[in-house]
Design a protein around this motif. Sequence first.
Motif, PDB file in Angstrom:
ATOM      1  N   LYS A  95     -61.323 -24.631-130.974  1.00  0.00           N
ATOM      2  CA  LYS A  95     -61.170 -23.516-131.967  1.00  0.00           C
ATOM      3  C   LYS A  95     -60.931 -22.289-131.094  1.00  0.00           C
ATOM      4  O   LYS A  95     -62.242 -22.027-130.655  1.00  0.00           O
ATOM      5  N   GLY A  96     -59.850 -21.591-130.604  1.00  0.00           N
ATOM      6  CA  GLY A  96     -59.635 -20.445-129.800  1.00  0.00           C
ATOM      7  C   GLY A  96     -59.623 -19.283-130.529  1.00  0.00           C
ATOM      8  O   GLY A  96     -58.894 -19.242-131.552  1.00  0.00           O
ATOM      9  N   PHE A  97     -60.199 -18.090-129.954  1.00  0.00           N
ATOM     10  CA  PHE A  97     -60.124 -16.845-130.676  1.00  0.00           C
ATOM     11  C   PHE A  97     -59.962 -15.821-129.732  1.00  0.00           C
ATOM     12  O   PHE A  97     -60.362 -15.918-128.470  1.00  0.00           O
ATOM     13  N   VAL A  98     -59.353 -14.785-130.340  1.00  0.00           N
ATOM     14  CA  VAL A  98     -59.231 -13.473-129.381  1.00  0.00           C
ATOM     15  C   VAL A  98     -60.437 -12.721-129.714  1.00  0.00           C
ATOM     16  O   VAL A  98     -60.744 -12.346-130.999  1.00  0.00           O
ATOM     17  N   LEU A  99     -61.074 -12.146-128.803  1.00  0.00           N
ATOM     18  CA  LEU A  99     -62.289 -11.346-129.034  1.00  0.00           C
ATOM     19  C   LEU A  99     -61.753  -9.848-128.954  1.00  0.00           C
ATOM     20  O   LEU A  99     -62.276  -8.880-129.618  1.00  0.00           O
ATOM     21  N   LYS A 100     -61.003  -9.412-127.856  1.00  0.00           N
ATOM     22  CA  LYS A 100     -60.320  -8.187-127.775  1.00  0.00           C
ATOM     23  C   LYS A 100     -59.059  -8.358-127.079  1.00  0.00           C
ATOM     24  O   LYS A 100     -58.922  -8.828-125.661  1.00  0.00           O
ATOM     25  N   ALA A 101     -57.858  -7.671-127.588  1.00  0.00           N
ATOM     26  CA  ALA A 101     -56.362  -7.911-126.988  1.00  0.00           C
ATOM     27  C   ALA A 101     -56.385  -6.480-126.626  1.00  0.00           C
ATOM     28  O   ALA A 101     -56.419  -5.712-127.292  1.00  0.00           O
ATOM     29  N   GLY A 102     -56.123  -6.553-125.274  1.00  0.00           N
ATOM     30  CA  GLY A 102     -55.724  -5.133-124.629  1.00  0.00           C
ATOM     31  C   GLY A 102     -54.366  -5.310-124.104  1.00  0.00           C
ATOM     32  O   GLY A 102     -53.663  -6.189-124.236  1.00  0.00           O
ATOM     33  N   ARG A 103     -53.873  -4.276-123.430  1.00  0.00           N
ATOM     34  CA  ARG A 103     -52.615  -4.250-122.943  1.00  0.00           C
ATOM     35  C   ARG A 103     -52.588  -5.153-121.932  1.00  0.00           C
ATOM     36  O   ARG A 103     -51.521  -5.851-121.443  1.00  0.00           O
ATOM     37  N   ARG A 104     -53.401  -4.992-121.039  1.00  0.00           N
ATOM     38  CA  ARG A 104     -53.315  -5.802-119.534  1.00  0.00           C
ATOM     39  C   ARG A 104     -54.288  -7.106-119.665  1.00  0.00           C
ATOM     40  O   ARG A 104     -54.150  -8.036-118.723  1.00  0.00           O
ATOM     41  N   LEU A 105     -55.271  -6.983-120.607  1.00  0.00           N
ATOM     42  CA  LEU A 105     -56.430  -8.219-120.335  1.00  0.00           C
ATOM     43  C   LEU A 105     -56.725  -8.616-121.794  1.00  0.00           C
ATOM     44  O   LEU A 105     -56.859  -7.685-122.926  1.00  0.00           O
ATOM     45  N   ILE A 106     -56.661  -9.863-122.183  1.00  0.00           N
ATOM     46  CA  ILE A 106     -57.117 -10.417-123.456  1.00  0.00           C
ATOM     47  C   ILE A 106     -58.237 -11.232-123.405  1.00  0.00           C
ATOM     48  O   ILE A 106     -58.175 -12.324-122.578  1.00  0.00           O
ATOM     49  N   VAL A 107     -59.355 -10.732-123.838  1.00  0.00           N
ATOM     50  CA  VAL A 107     -60.755 -11.579-123.922  1.00  0.00           C
ATOM     51  C   VAL A 107     -60.735 -12.562-124.921  1.00  0.00           C
ATOM     52  O   VAL A 107     -60.651 -12.429-126.042  1.00  0.00           O
TER      53      VAL A 107
END
Length: 138
Positions: A95-107
């Motif tokens: 189960k994958g989740f995005v913790l923080k989506a930025g313009r250059r990096l997605i944690v």
Amino acid sequence: MRHRIESSFSRQGFLTLLGARLLSVAPGEVSLAVTLRPEFSQQHGAGHAGISFTLGDVAAGYAALTLMEPGVEVMTSEMKIHLLRPAVGEELVAKGFVLKAGRRLIVTRADVFARRGPDEVLIATLLGTMVPVAPELS
């Protein structure tokens, strides 16, 4: 969004080889599974950590892709895995989740579970970074 993920998923030869299945797609979240087969085992009989890592990495990557504009792909920049328990069961579910989506990096984070009947046991947690890339670079 689901069609975009399904289309990309179907072009991944390694996932086809593993028999991976896409379970769910939502903004910032993707789940997938693979049946544990004997050829996926390590010397002690549990599922090999490489299978857990692959599933977690792919689930996290597709979770990131759900938040990208059309025409933008993602690639893994780095990924760390914590193996918590042996992968013992009938199948693995990531189960994958995005913790923080930025313009250059997605944690991202992914949790991998071993499923035996109706029970799921957390066997691994991954934490990583995805980067947006142009399709011709992916």
